[in-house]
Design an enzyme around this catalytic site. Structure first.
Site, PDB file in Angstrom:
ATOM      1  N   ASP A  39       0.811  -1.220   0.000  1.00 18.95           N
ATOM      2  CA  ASP A  39       0.000   0.000   0.000  1.00 18.95           C
ATOM      3  C   ASP A  39       0.844   1.270   0.000  1.00 18.95           C
ATOM      4  O   ASP A  39       0.321   2.365  -0.195  1.00 18.95           O
ATOM      5  CB  ASP A  39      -0.981   0.009   1.183  1.00 18.95           C
ATOM      6  CG  ASP A  39      -0.310  -0.187   2.529  1.00 18.95           C
ATOM      7  OD1 ASP A  39       0.783  -0.793   2.579  1.00 18.95           O
ATOM      8  OD2 ASP A  39      -0.866   0.264   3.554  1.00 18.95           O
TER       9      ASP A  39
ATOM     10  N   HIS B 258       8.265  -0.883  12.323  1.00 17.88           N
ATOM     11  CA  HIS B 258       7.027  -1.465  11.809  1.00 17.88           C
ATOM     12  C   HIS B 258       7.230  -2.975  11.584  1.00 17.88           C
ATOM     13  O   HIS B 258       6.778  -3.541  10.587  1.00 17.88           O
ATOM     14  CB  HIS B 258       6.635  -0.771  10.508  1.00 17.88           C
ATOM     15  CG  HIS B 258       5.273  -1.103  10.000  1.00 17.88           C
ATOM     16  ND1 HIS B 258       4.134  -1.088  10.793  1.00 17.88           N
ATOM     17  CD2 HIS B 258       4.841  -1.481   8.751  1.00 17.88           C
ATOM     18  CE1 HIS B 258       3.090  -1.422  10.064  1.00 17.88           C
ATOM     19  NE2 HIS B 258       3.485  -1.672   8.825  1.00 17.88           N
TER      20      HIS B 258
ATOM     21  N   HIS C 276      -4.363   7.405   6.896  1.00 17.31           N
ATOM     22  CA  HIS C 276      -4.119   5.963   6.998  1.00 17.31           C
ATOM     23  C   HIS C 276      -5.018   5.314   8.057  1.00 17.31           C
ATOM     24  O   HIS C 276      -4.588   4.460   8.823  1.00 17.31           O
ATOM     25  CB  HIS C 276      -2.642   5.687   7.290  1.00 17.31           C
ATOM     26  CG  HIS C 276      -2.161   4.352   6.782  1.00 17.31           C
ATOM     27  ND1 HIS C 276      -2.912   3.556   5.953  1.00 17.31           N
ATOM     28  CD2 HIS C 276      -1.010   3.665   7.002  1.00 17.31           C
ATOM     29  CE1 HIS C 276      -2.228   2.465   5.663  1.00 17.31           C
ATOM     30  NE2 HIS C 276      -1.072   2.491   6.283  1.00 17.31           N
TER      31      HIS C 276
END
Length: 321
Positions: free
Chosen positions: A56, A156, A298
């Site tokens: 994404d 992340h 987001h």
């Protein structure tokens, strides 16, 4: 310069932030998800800063490539470890047997812990690697003199980079002071700005219509310093307690903080499992960094009512959109 930032995927779409340098033939992208930017806007892109290569955040690279393929230009791509492999993988997904008339060059800057590996890929060679070189590691990835871009590593479950764009300080001429001194605008004003900024030589003079003026005195009377616009982009990371201080320092005094807010605080456990922020955590960062405007994006698609996210962030920081 005039700076215009805008999101390409809205609040819940793929992340992509376009920063238009309005009076220059230049624009930059933070991330490259599917976006609604017009072809003319993407034609201006010269620099792409990728946070990480989850689909994404990176799938829009194909559209950027397609729109710029026949242009004679260089596109610089910056990103975390693995970015060169990822870009080459994209390019090798196509057949380049008829490419001799192409002139696009893609230069990939892969930021490693101790070095930056720069790889040049030429379209007329089928994007074969032309050369690779290593440069000293620095958090300052780009400095044009008019603006700069720095990065900050986030977590992340994979290295993920936040970025900050900073316009250089500039000077404006006070029109009322110009009239008071009986001076007419002219090329000398540009010379005054260039010589007086950031610090004028107290003994220097500038000539206007055949007369000499003290450059230092004229600068003090005529010029007003204008701070540059600061835009920070943070997405896809777990907010470790130990990292809050350095993230706030990186973000401090931003005019715009574009920050993800994937979940509400009630679902913090989901946020932690997926290494994302809650809206409340985004508000806490904005408050600590004393930014002017927090722009949330987001959002998880599970939230149809964006007011939930905005209201939660506003409990920590009032200027949220």
């Amino acid at each position: 310069m005039k700076i215009k930032p805008r999101l390409g995927g809205g609040k819940s779409g793929d992340p992509s932030l376009y920063i238009d340098i309005v009076d220059r033939k230049r624009a930059i992208l933070f991330d490259c998800g599917l976006n609604n930017f017009r072809p003319a806007a993407l034609h201006k892109v010269t620099d792409v800063f990728i946070s990480h290569t989850h689909i994404d955040h990176f799938i829009g690279f194909d559209a950027l490539l397609r729109l710029n393929l026949t242009e004679e230009k260089i596109i610089h791509v910056y990103g975390p470890p693995g970015i060169c492999r990822n870009v080459i993988g994209k390019l090798q997904g196509y057949t380049w047997n008829i490419c001799q008339n192409l002139r696009l060059i893609i230069v990939v800057h892969e930021i490693l812990p101790e070095t930056i590996v720069v790889t040049s890929l030429e379209s007329w060679r089928g994007f074969e690697i032309k050369q690779t070189e290593e440069q000293p590691h620095t958090d300052l990835l780009l400095d044009t003199g008019e603006f700069s871009v720095k990065y900050l590593e986030l977590d992340h479950k994979t290295p993920c980079f936040g970025y900050t764009f900073l316009e250089a300080e500039s000077c404006n001429v006070r029109k009322e002071a110009l009239e008071e001194l009986g001076l007419q605008p002219g090329p000398w004003a540009g010379q005054l700005k260039a010589q007086a900024f950031p610090t004028a030589d107290q003994d220097a003079v500038i000539q206007i219509d055949g007369m000499n003026y003290s450059l230092d005195e004229l600068a003090r009377k005529l010029l007003v310093r204008k701070p540059g616009v600061k835009i920070t982009y943070l997405t896809d990371f777990l907010l470790h307690e130990a990292d809050i201080a350095r993230i706030i320092e990186f973000t401090r005094y931003s005019d715009f903080l574009f920050c993800e807010a994937a979940f509400i605080e009630h679902e913090r456990e989901k946020a932690r499992l997926t290494h994302h922020l809650t809206a409340r955590e985004a508000g806490i960062l904005a408050h600590g960094a004393q930014v002017k405007q927090l722009v949330l994006f987001h959002f998880s698609r599970r939230y149809q009512d964006h007011a939930l996210m905005l209201d939660e962030a506003r409990q920590e920081f009032p200027w949220v959109e």
